[in-house]
Motif scaffolding. Structure first.
Motif, mmCIF file in Angstrom:
data_model
loop_
_atom_site.group_PDB
_atom_site.id
_atom_site.type_symbol
_atom_site.label_atom_id
_atom_site.label_comp_id
_atom_site.label_asym_id
_atom_site.label_seq_id
_atom_site.Cartn_x
_atom_site.Cartn_y
_atom_site.Cartn_z
ATOM 1 N N VAL A 1 0.839 -1.204 0.000
ATOM 2 C CA VAL A 1 0.000 0.000 0.000
ATOM 3 C C VAL A 1 0.872 1.251 0.000
ATOM 4 O O VAL A 1 0.598 2.222 -0.721
ATOM 5 N N GLN A 2 1.938 1.227 0.779
ATOM 6 C CA GLN A 2 2.838 2.383 0.834
ATOM 7 C C GLN A 2 3.483 2.664 -0.518
ATOM 8 O O GLN A 2 3.569 3.819 -0.950
ATOM 9 N N GLY B 1 3.906 -4.174 16.203
ATOM 10 C CA GLY B 1 4.333 -3.206 15.199
ATOM 11 C C GLY B 1 3.824 -3.511 13.812
ATOM 12 O O GLY B 1 3.596 -2.587 13.009
ATOM 13 N N SER B 2 3.624 -4.783 13.465
ATOM 14 C CA SER B 2 3.142 -5.133 12.127
ATOM 15 C C SER B 2 1.769 -4.518 11.870
ATOM 16 O O SER B 2 1.528 -3.910 10.822
ATOM 17 N N LEU B 3 0.871 -4.658 12.831
ATOM 18 C CA LEU B 3 -0.469 -4.086 12.681
ATOM 19 C C LEU B 3 -0.416 -2.570 12.758
ATOM 20 O O LEU B 3 -1.091 -1.880 11.975
ATOM 21 N N GLU B 4 0.390 -2.047 13.668
ATOM 22 C CA GLU B 4 0.491 -0.586 13.793
ATOM 23 C C GLU B 4 0.998 0.063 12.521
ATOM 24 O O GLU B 4 0.518 1.099 12.099
ATOM 25 N N ARG B 5 1.979 -0.571 11.889
ATOM 26 C CA ARG B 5 2.520 -0.026 10.623
ATOM 27 C C ARG B 5 1.468 -0.044 9.536
ATOM 28 O O ARG B 5 1.352 0.924 8.761
ATOM 29 N N LEU B 6 0.690 -1.124 9.453
ATOM 30 C CA LEU B 6 -0.353 -1.195 8.432
ATOM 31 C C LEU B 6 -1.426 -0.143 8.687
ATOM 32 O O LEU B 6 -1.860 0.548 7.752
ATOM 33 N N LEU B 7 -1.856 0.007 9.937
ATOM 34 C CA LEU B 7 -2.880 1.012 10.253
ATOM 35 C C LEU B 7 -2.379 2.418 9.900
ATOM 36 O O LEU B 7 -3.134 3.229 9.341
ATOM 37 N N ALA B 8 -1.130 2.705 10.221
ATOM 38 C CA ALA B 8 -0.573 4.023 9.907
ATOM 39 C C ALA B 8 -0.519 4.254 8.405
ATOM 40 O O ALA B 8 -0.818 5.356 7.907
ATOM 41 N N THR B 9 -0.187 3.216 7.655
ATOM 42 C CA THR B 9 -0.118 3.334 6.196
ATOM 43 C C THR B 9 -1.501 3.540 5.604
ATOM 44 O O THR B 9 -1.696 4.377 4.702
ATOM 45 N N LEU B 10 -2.503 2.837 6.121
ATOM 46 C CA LEU B 10 -3.868 3.002 5.624
ATOM 47 C C LEU B 10 -4.395 4.405 5.927
ATOM 48 O O LEU B 10 -5.070 5.019 5.081
ATOM 49 N N ARG B 11 -4.086 4.911 7.104
ATOM 50 C CA ARG B 11 -4.555 6.261 7.463
ATOM 51 C C ARG B 11 -3.907 7.323 6.604
ATOM 52 O O ARG B 11 -4.500 8.367 6.344
ATOM 53 N N ALA B 12 -2.695 7.047 6.159
ATOM 54 C CA ALA B 12 -1.973 8.035 5.340
ATOM 55 C C ALA B 12 -2.451 8.041 3.891
ATOM 56 O O ALA B 12 -2.087 8.922 3.127
#
Length: 302
Positions: free
Chosen positions: A42-43, A291-302
């Motif tokens: 996604v990023q 961190g795996s889920l946190e990174r994905l959530l941050a990427t989706l929000r961005a």
């Protein structure tokens, strides 16, 4: 963006150490690896829509009826006629698949599988229906058959994780195999594929298959040449292809992905926020997704 989900979580399983575990000691390397894969995809590619395509049936009976050897070597246990055979899967991967499904659902990432069909068939149908460009992310070369420059359909093939992807378009296919997308299905059929239990035509390897397709256009053209004494086939090629008529008659339906799967309704849009934040929080706590889920959530929000 269409994900061949099983292909990716198998890669995650073998690429992430099994020391990555939940608080209770259960391995979650495939779960966390897949979440990291999706975050990176996604990023890097920013798709409008994202669909995780699933194997509701990894070895459909209608394919097995045509070629009984289809994936036969990967059957762990045969089941009743109306239930998919169990696939040979590492012991510590199988329990992670329901977790993957639950996390994707809580995130709101579309997850589509249809009884009686493989993920490849779901991907083929979604690609056929698409009105814009499509990126297919898979470690399965079978899906090269869907590459179509005119429609903007590419295959992104992971070389090392998903940070290094081979972008497969028609130019790449012609350089590597001498064929276009549909030609790749014919090449694979002629060459055979031991990993899928496809016998191919004896004595016809990849290079010979490519030469035959270059000379006669497609599988139908090759078989017409077998019946044409003037066609430039060696005696051995003519004999082998003639003897393989029964296989050649049924193999296209097995090798080519379906493009008419009856899909359920779903929302393909990439979610900016989780569909079920409370459920996702519980999954994160239970399975230690960190961190795996946190990174994905941050990427989706961005």
């Amino acid at each position: 963006m269409l994900l061949d989900t099983a292909s990716l979580y198998f890669r995650a399983y073998f690429g992430v150490p099994d020391s990555v575990r939940a608080p209770d000691g259960t391995p979650v390397n495939a779960v966390r690896g897949l979440l990291d894969f999706i975050a990176r995809l996604v990023q890097d590619h920013r798709p409008d829509d994202l669909v995780a395509c699933m194997d509701a049936d990894w070895r459909p009976a209608w394919r097995v009826a045509l070629i009984p050897s289809y994936k036969a070597h990967r059957v762990a246990e045969e089941t009743a006629a109306d239930i998919p055979d169990e696939e040979e899967v590492p012991d510590t991967l199988s329990p992670q698949v329901p977790v993957i499904e639950a996390v994707l659902d809580a995130l709101g990432i579309a997850r589509v599988g249809v009884a009686g069909y493989e993920a490849d068939d779901v991907i083929g149908t979604l690609t056929a229906r698409a009105t814009g460009p499509v990126d297919i992310v898979t470690g399965d070369r079978d899906l090269y058959q869907l590459v179509d420059d005119a429609r903007g359909v590419r295959v992104l093939y992971p070389l090392k994780g998903v940070g290094s992807l081979q972008v497969t378009d028609e130019a790449w296919l012609r350089e590597k195999y001498g064929v276009d997308g549909p030609g790749y299905a014919d090449l694979a059929l002629l060459r055979g594929d031991p990993s899928d239990g496809l016998p191919g035509v004896p004595g016809v390897g990849e290079k010979t298959a490519a030469k035959l397709l270059d000379a006669f256009g497609d599988l139908a053209g090759i078989m017409r040449a077998v019946d044409d004494p003037a066609a430039k086939l060696t005696p051995a090629q003519r004999k082998r292809l003639d003897e393989a008529r029964d296989y050649v008659a049924v193999a296209p339906k097995v090798v080519r992905v379906a493009d008419d799967v009856p899909l359920p309704d779903f929302r393909p849009a990439l979610p900016a926020e989780p569909l079920d934040p409370v459920g996702l929080e519980e999954l994160a706590r239970r399975w230690g997704l960190g961190g795996s889920l946190e990174r994905l959530l941050a990427t989706l929000r961005a």
